[in-house]
Write a protein that holds these residues in place. Structure first.
Motif, PDB file in Angstrom:
ATOM      1  N   CYS A   1      28.105 -39.797 -77.757  1.00  0.00           N
ATOM      2  CA  CYS A   1      28.894 -38.734 -77.132  1.00  0.00           C
ATOM      3  C   CYS A   1      30.035 -39.261 -76.277  1.00  0.00           C
ATOM      4  O   CYS A   1      30.906 -38.493 -75.870  1.00  0.00           O
ATOM      5  CB  CYS A   1      27.987 -37.847 -76.277  1.00  0.00           C
ATOM      6  N   ASN A   2      30.077 -40.571 -75.988  1.00  0.00           N
ATOM      7  CA  ASN A   2      31.093 -41.115 -75.081  1.00  0.00           C
ATOM      8  C   ASN A   2      32.383 -41.461 -75.829  1.00  0.00           C
ATOM      9  O   ASN A   2      32.852 -42.580 -75.840  1.00  0.00           O
ATOM     10  CB  ASN A   2      30.552 -42.306 -74.291  1.00  0.00           C
ATOM     11  N   THR A   3      32.962 -40.422 -76.456  1.00  0.00           N
ATOM     12  CA  THR A   3      34.167 -40.588 -77.260  1.00  0.00           C
ATOM     13  C   THR A   3      35.432 -40.160 -76.535  1.00  0.00           C
ATOM     14  O   THR A   3      36.529 -40.452 -76.984  1.00  0.00           O
ATOM     15  CB  THR A   3      34.067 -39.765 -78.561  1.00  0.00           C
ATOM     16  N   GLY A   4      35.299 -39.452 -75.420  1.00  0.00           N
ATOM     17  CA  GLY A   4      36.467 -38.934 -74.708  1.00  0.00           C
ATOM     18  C   GLY A   4      37.285 -40.031 -74.055  1.00  0.00           C
ATOM     19  O   GLY A   4      36.885 -41.192 -73.992  1.00  0.00           O
ATOM     20  N   ASN A   5      38.437 -39.656 -73.560  1.00  0.00           N
ATOM     21  CA  ASN A   5      39.299 -40.597 -72.862  1.00  0.00           C
ATOM     22  C   ASN A   5      39.496 -40.203 -71.407  1.00  0.00           C
ATOM     23  O   ASN A   5      40.487 -40.544 -70.792  1.00  0.00           O
ATOM     24  CB  ASN A   5      40.655 -40.704 -73.567  1.00  0.00           C
ATOM     25  N   SER A   6      38.561 -39.434 -70.880  1.00  0.00           N
ATOM     26  CA  SER A   6      38.643 -39.063 -69.468  1.00  0.00           C
ATOM     27  C   SER A   6      37.894 -40.084 -68.665  1.00  0.00           C
ATOM     28  O   SER A   6      38.017 -41.263 -68.845  1.00  0.00           O
ATOM     29  CB  SER A   6      38.044 -37.680 -69.256  1.00  0.00           C
ATOM     30  N   GLY A   7      37.211 -39.636 -67.992  1.00  0.00           N
ATOM     31  CA  GLY A   7      36.372 -40.556 -67.363  1.00  0.00           C
ATOM     32  C   GLY A   7      35.924 -40.028 -66.017  1.00  0.00           C
ATOM     33  O   GLY A   7      36.250 -38.957 -65.615  1.00  0.00           O
TER      34      GLY A   7
ATOM     35  N   ARG B   1      22.263 -42.781 -69.587  1.00  0.00           N
ATOM     36  CA  ARG B   1      23.235 -41.903 -70.229  1.00  0.00           C
ATOM     37  C   ARG B   1      24.368 -42.751 -70.800  1.00  0.00           C
ATOM     38  O   ARG B   1      24.562 -43.897 -70.415  1.00  0.00           O
ATOM     39  CB  ARG B   1      23.828 -40.914 -69.210  1.00  0.00           C
ATOM     40  N   CYS B   2      25.122 -42.182 -71.690  1.00  0.00           N
ATOM     41  CA  CYS B   2      26.346 -42.818 -72.163  1.00  0.00           C
ATOM     42  C   CYS B   2      27.449 -42.512 -71.157  1.00  0.00           C
ATOM     43  O   CYS B   2      27.417 -41.482 -70.493  1.00  0.00           O
ATOM     44  CB  CYS B   2      26.760 -42.243 -73.516  1.00  0.00           C
ATOM     45  N   TYR B   3      28.422 -43.424 -71.035  1.00  0.00           N
ATOM     46  CA  TYR B   3      29.554 -43.145 -70.164  1.00  0.00           C
ATOM     47  C   TYR B   3      30.835 -43.673 -70.790  1.00  0.00           C
ATOM     48  O   TYR B   3      30.833 -44.549 -71.641  1.00  0.00           O
ATOM     49  CB  TYR B   3      29.362 -43.735 -68.763  1.00  0.00           C
ATOM     50  N   VAL B   4      31.937 -43.104 -70.335  1.00  0.00           N
ATOM     51  CA  VAL B   4      33.265 -43.620 -70.635  1.00  0.00           C
ATOM     52  C   VAL B   4      34.018 -43.648 -69.312  1.00  0.00           C
ATOM     53  O   VAL B   4      33.918 -42.739 -68.510  1.00  0.00           O
ATOM     54  CB  VAL B   4      34.015 -42.765 -71.686  1.00  0.00           C
TER      55      VAL B   4
END
Length: 134
Positions: free
Chosen positions: A102-108, A51-54
Motif C-alpha cells: 500500500c505504500n505507493t503514494g508520494n506523500s508522506g 505497517r508500511c510507510y512512505v
C-alpha cells in the motif's frame, strides 16, 4: 461429529495465524524510489506490530529523497514536519498504511528525531556531492 469439531478447531487455528504484511522497500534520491520501487517488495516482521510507510524529504522546497519500508505501529504518525537545519529548510512527510504493497503514494510524518536527522544528513550529503562533482 468429532470430525466437525476437529475441522472447526483447525479452521480456527489457521484463521488466527497472522500473515506477514508486504511493503515496498527502497531509499533514494529523486526518481529512484519515487517511481521505480516496484519489484522491491519485503515482508514485515508482523502485520500486527508493523505497517508500511512512505516518507518524502524536501530540501528548500525541492523533493530530494523518498523512503519506503516497514515501521513499528507505534512510530506511525501521518503528516509533515518542517524544520530548518544549518540554514536548509527541510520538510519530511510520512504516511503509514496497513495493507499489502500500500505504500505507493508520494506523500508522506516524522517518526523520530533521529530518523529525521539521518534523512536530512543524507540529503545534505547528496547535495554536497552533486555540487562537488559539477
Amino acid at each position: 461429529m468429532s470430525g466437525v469439531v476437529l475441522l472447526i478447531l483447525i479452521l480456527g487455528f489457521v484463521g488466527n495465524l497472522s500473515v506477514a504484511l508486504e511493503c515496498y522497500t527502497c531509499v533514494g534520491p529523486g526518481a529512484g524510489c519515487q517511481t521505480g520501487f516496484e519489484g522491491n517488495e519485503r515482508e514485515c516482521i508482523s502485520s500486527k506490530s508493523q505497517r508500511c510507510y512512505v516518507s518524502r524529504t524536501e530540501l528548500n522546497e525541492n523533493v530530494k529523497a523518498f523512503s519506503r519500508s516497514c515501521v513499528d505501529v507505534s512510530a506511525c504518525n501521518d503528516g509533515c514536519v518542517e524544520d530548518s537545519v544549518t540554514g536548509y529548510k527541510t520538510n519530511v512527510c510520512t504516511e503509514c498504511c496497513d495493507t499489502d504493497l500500500c505504500n505507493t503514494g508520494n506523500s508522506g510524518v516524522l517518526f523520530t528525531p533521529i530518523i529525521h536527522l539521518l534523512i536530512v544528513g543524507t540529503v545534505m550529503a547528496l547535495e554536497m556531492s552533486a555540487i562537488m562533482s559539477e
